[in-house]
Design a protein around this motif. Sequence first.
Motif, PDB file in Angstrom:
ATOM      1  N   GLY A 279       0.798  -1.217   0.000  1.00 10.11           N
ATOM      2  CA  GLY A 279       0.000   0.000   0.000  1.00 10.11           C
ATOM      3  C   GLY A 279       0.830   1.264   0.000  1.00 10.11           C
ATOM      4  N   GLY A 280       2.042   1.198   0.508  1.00 10.11           N
ATOM      5  CA  GLY A 280       2.874   2.390   0.612  1.00 10.11           C
ATOM      6  C   GLY A 280       3.522   2.807  -0.687  1.00 10.11           C
ATOM      7  N   HIS A 281       3.586   1.905  -1.642  1.00  8.22           N
ATOM      8  CA  HIS A 281       4.320   2.213  -2.868  1.00  8.22           C
ATOM      9  C   HIS A 281       3.777   3.419  -3.608  1.00  8.22           C
ATOM     10  CE1 HIS A 281       6.325  -2.005  -3.225  1.00  8.22           C
ATOM     11  NE2 HIS A 281       6.821  -1.248  -2.280  1.00  8.22           N
ATOM     12  N   SER A 282       2.430   3.473  -3.751  1.00  8.61           N
ATOM     13  CA  SER A 282       1.864   4.598  -4.489  1.00  8.61           C
ATOM     14  C   SER A 282       2.114   5.897  -3.724  1.00  8.61           C
ATOM     15  CB  SER A 282       0.369   4.391  -4.724  1.00  8.61           C
ATOM     16  OG  SER A 282      -0.293   4.288  -3.492  1.00  8.61           O
ATOM     17  N   GLN A 283       2.099   5.803  -2.387  1.00 10.33           N
ATOM     18  CA  GLN A 283       2.345   7.013  -1.601  1.00 10.33           C
ATOM     19  C   GLN A 283       3.807   7.433  -1.669  1.00 10.33           C
ATOM     20  OE1 GLN A 283      -0.032   5.627   1.717  1.00 10.33           O
ATOM     21  NE2 GLN A 283      -0.555   7.760   2.115  1.00 10.33           N
ATOM     22  N   LEU A 284       4.699   6.449  -1.750  1.00 11.48           N
ATOM     23  CA  LEU A 284       6.118   6.765  -1.938  1.00 11.48           C
ATOM     24  C   LEU A 284       6.326   7.486  -3.261  1.00 11.48           C
ATOM     25  CD1 LEU A 284       8.121   3.625  -0.755  1.00 11.48           C
ATOM     26  CD2 LEU A 284       8.220   5.920   0.188  1.00 11.48           C
ATOM     27  N   LEU A 285       5.668   6.948  -4.282  1.00 12.33           N
ATOM     28  CA  LEU A 285       5.786   7.550  -5.613  1.00 12.33           C
ATOM     29  C   LEU A 285       5.222   8.968  -5.597  1.00 12.33           C
ATOM     30  CD1 LEU A 285       6.671   7.045  -8.519  1.00 12.33           C
ATOM     31  CD2 LEU A 285       4.385   6.157  -9.000  1.00 12.33           C
ATOM     32  N   GLN A 286       4.097   9.128  -4.898  1.00 13.02           N
ATOM     33  CA  GLN A 286       3.476  10.448  -4.779  1.00 13.02           C
ATOM     34  C   GLN A 286       4.423  11.414  -4.073  1.00 13.02           C
ATOM     35  OE1 GLN A 286      -0.281  10.428  -2.717  1.00 13.02           O
ATOM     36  NE2 GLN A 286      -0.361  12.649  -2.715  1.00 13.02           N
ATOM     37  N   LEU A 287       5.018  10.937  -3.026  1.00 13.29           N
ATOM     38  CA  LEU A 287       5.968  11.748  -2.257  1.00 13.29           C
ATOM     39  C   LEU A 287       7.136  12.179  -3.149  1.00 13.29           C
ATOM     40  CD1 LEU A 287       6.317  12.660   0.734  1.00 13.29           C
ATOM     41  CD2 LEU A 287       7.786  10.690   1.039  1.00 13.29           C
ATOM     42  N   TYR A 288       7.620  11.219  -3.931  1.00 13.71           N
ATOM     43  CA  TYR A 288       8.717  11.496  -4.859  1.00 13.71           C
ATOM     44  C   TYR A 288       8.298  12.559  -5.875  1.00 13.71           C
ATOM     45  CZ  TYR A 288      12.251  10.861  -8.476  1.00 13.71           C
ATOM     46  OH  TYR A 288      13.239  11.081  -9.384  1.00 13.71           O
ATOM     47  N   ASN A 289       7.092  12.378  -6.427  1.00 14.78           N
ATOM     48  CA  ASN A 289       6.613  13.322  -7.436  1.00 14.78           C
ATOM     49  C   ASN A 289       6.346  14.702  -6.854  1.00 14.78           C
ATOM     50  OD1 ASN A 289       6.770  11.498  -9.563  1.00 14.78           O
ATOM     51  ND2 ASN A 289       4.694  10.728  -9.221  1.00 14.78           N
TER      52      ASN A 289
END
Length: 105
Positions: free
Chosen positions: A60-70
């Motif tokens: 579940g954290g992957h999309s949020q990590l990607l969002q954080l990166y973006n």
Amino acid sequence: MSNNLQVEAGGMLTVALAEVEGQLNEVIKEVRRLRTKVRFLEEENKRLRTVIVSAEQGDGGHSQLLQLYNEGFHICPPHFARVRGGEGCLFCESFLEKKGLKPNG
Ligand SMILES: [Zn+2]
């Protein structure tokens, strides 16, 4: 004569009071600025905690990590959650690659 001195002292007191008032206003402004900054940092902290917790919970954290990166933050372990600005980061990119994620742009 003494009347003139009193007038002069009164004038100086008024000037001194105006100075104190000006300094107080500066302090109040600074307190407001710091309060806004603290609120911003608290919100950012809360958001980062959410990301960390969901990242620890698994996929579940992957999309949020990607969002954080973006959003311009590092997600790589050496610089995690630091501001990345517009610069690319090799650690972040290889981290995303390992997770099978693709950054924007
Ligand atoms: Zn990075």
